[in-house]
Design a protein around this motif. Sequence first.
Motif, PDB file in Angstrom:
ATOM      1  N   ALA A   1      -0.348  14.972  -3.415  1.00 26.25           N
ATOM      2  CA  ALA A   1      -0.674  15.294  -2.096  1.00 26.25           C
ATOM      3  C   ALA A   1      -1.504  14.546  -1.598  1.00 26.25           C
ATOM      4  N   ALA A   2      -3.128  13.943  -2.288  1.00 25.27           N
ATOM      5  CA  ALA A   2      -4.050  13.139  -1.458  1.00 25.27           C
ATOM      6  C   ALA A   2      -3.037  11.826  -1.355  1.00 25.27           C
ATOM      7  N   CYS A   3      -2.328  11.340  -2.147  1.00 28.88           N
ATOM      8  CA  CYS A   3      -1.661  10.331  -1.704  1.00 28.88           C
ATOM      9  C   CYS A   3      -0.738  10.144  -1.285  1.00 28.88           C
ATOM     10  N   MET A   4       0.142  11.142  -0.441  1.00 31.93           N
ATOM     11  CA  MET A   4       0.949  11.349   0.297  1.00 31.93           C
ATOM     12  C   MET A   4       0.148  11.645   1.520  1.00 31.93           C
ATOM     13  N   GLY A   5      -0.560  12.172   1.945  1.00 32.41           N
ATOM     14  CA  GLY A   5      -1.073  12.341   2.754  1.00 32.41           C
ATOM     15  C   GLY A   5      -2.462  10.821   3.104  1.00 32.41           C
TER      16      GLY A   5
ATOM     17  N   GLY B   1       1.650   6.602  -6.556  1.00 28.23           N
ATOM     18  CA  GLY B   1       0.691   7.909  -6.756  1.00 28.23           C
ATOM     19  C   GLY B   1       1.256   9.665  -6.615  1.00 28.23           C
ATOM     20  N   THR B   2       2.266   9.444  -5.618  1.00 28.08           N
ATOM     21  CA  THR B   2       2.624  10.919  -5.514  1.00 28.08           C
ATOM     22  C   THR B   2       3.377  10.608  -6.400  1.00 28.08           C
ATOM     23  N   ALA B   3       4.713  10.077  -6.866  1.00 35.96           N
ATOM     24  CA  ALA B   3       5.574  10.577  -7.714  1.00 35.96           C
ATOM     25  C   ALA B   3       4.503  10.743  -9.122  1.00 35.96           C
ATOM     26  N   PHE B   4       3.651  10.222  -9.654  1.00 35.40           N
ATOM     27  CA  PHE B   4       2.532  10.640 -10.791  1.00 35.40           C
ATOM     28  C   PHE B   4       2.512  11.695 -10.994  1.00 35.40           C
TER      29      PHE B   4
ATOM     30  N   GLY C   1       0.584  -1.435  -0.564  1.00 30.43           N
ATOM     31  CA  GLY C   1      -0.151  -0.080   0.175  1.00 30.43           C
ATOM     32  C   GLY C   1       0.861   1.252   0.140  1.00 30.43           C
ATOM     33  N   ALA C   2       1.609   1.233   0.969  1.00 26.20           N
ATOM     34  CA  ALA C   2       2.128   2.455   0.986  1.00 26.20           C
ATOM     35  C   ALA C   2       3.181   3.000  -0.849  1.00 26.20           C
ATOM     36  N   ARG C   3       4.365   1.991  -1.300  1.00 25.04           N
ATOM     37  CA  ARG C   3       4.274   1.684  -2.494  1.00 25.04           C
ATOM     38  C   ARG C   3       3.361   2.706  -3.330  1.00 25.04           C
ATOM     39  N   ALA C   4       2.324   1.771  -3.549  1.00 29.62           N
ATOM     40  CA  ALA C   4       1.554   2.353  -4.721  1.00 29.62           C
ATOM     41  C   ALA C   4       1.128   3.675  -4.328  1.00 29.62           C
TER      42      ALA C   4
END
Length: 216
Positions: free
Chosen positions: A80-84, A45-48, A38-41
């Motif tokens: 930003a949502a993925c990082m949060g 998503g954050t990087a993309f 989950g963390a890698r996904a």
Amino acid sequence: GDWGEPAERLDELYRWVESGALATAEWYLTDRVWKRRGARALRLGTAFGVVAGTALPLLDLTGTLSGSAGWGYLSLLLGAACMGCDRYFGLTSGWIRNLATAQAVQRRLQVLQFDWASECVRETLGPSEGTASEAAERCLGVLRRFSEDITELVRSETADWMVEFRAGPAPMGTQALVSGSAGGRAEPGGLPGRFSMPSVAARPNMPRQRPPEAPR
């Protein structure tokens, strides 16, 4: 069991303590799998989102892809949502903490196995000091200290999880567990099996007396 045969009872107690430590490490290694995925996904998503949010406005500015600036801002928002989500649910910190705890348990299990082998060799060659009851008490002390150490590791990890759960966003990294684990090692692919140990049944000089009861 019947402590009239202390060698057999000590061997059973050692196997019980060892299997408990292996089960604890296995639980942490299993629990970290879905958190790591989950963390890698979410990090992907954050990087993309950051890359797309930076590239699309530039393409719109140069006229290569007209009207793409709005999608770029949306990509930044999704990143930003993925990082949060990663920080709020504690996925990255959770799987790192699980890995650190499993490594710490494995490291302490190796120490126990060497300490127990040392006691086995001492009894096989013949007790050089103390009585038979003192030898049994020494073996029980080794197992008791190991059990208390593993219990403290689990308690510390649980306390860290409770702090993260109550606080919401999870702090990155681990605390004291990393120092107890083998720092800098590659992530283990799985839990190692039982280490080879000298046969406890082959100890001819193991104590035959009932070990003294601990003071209350």
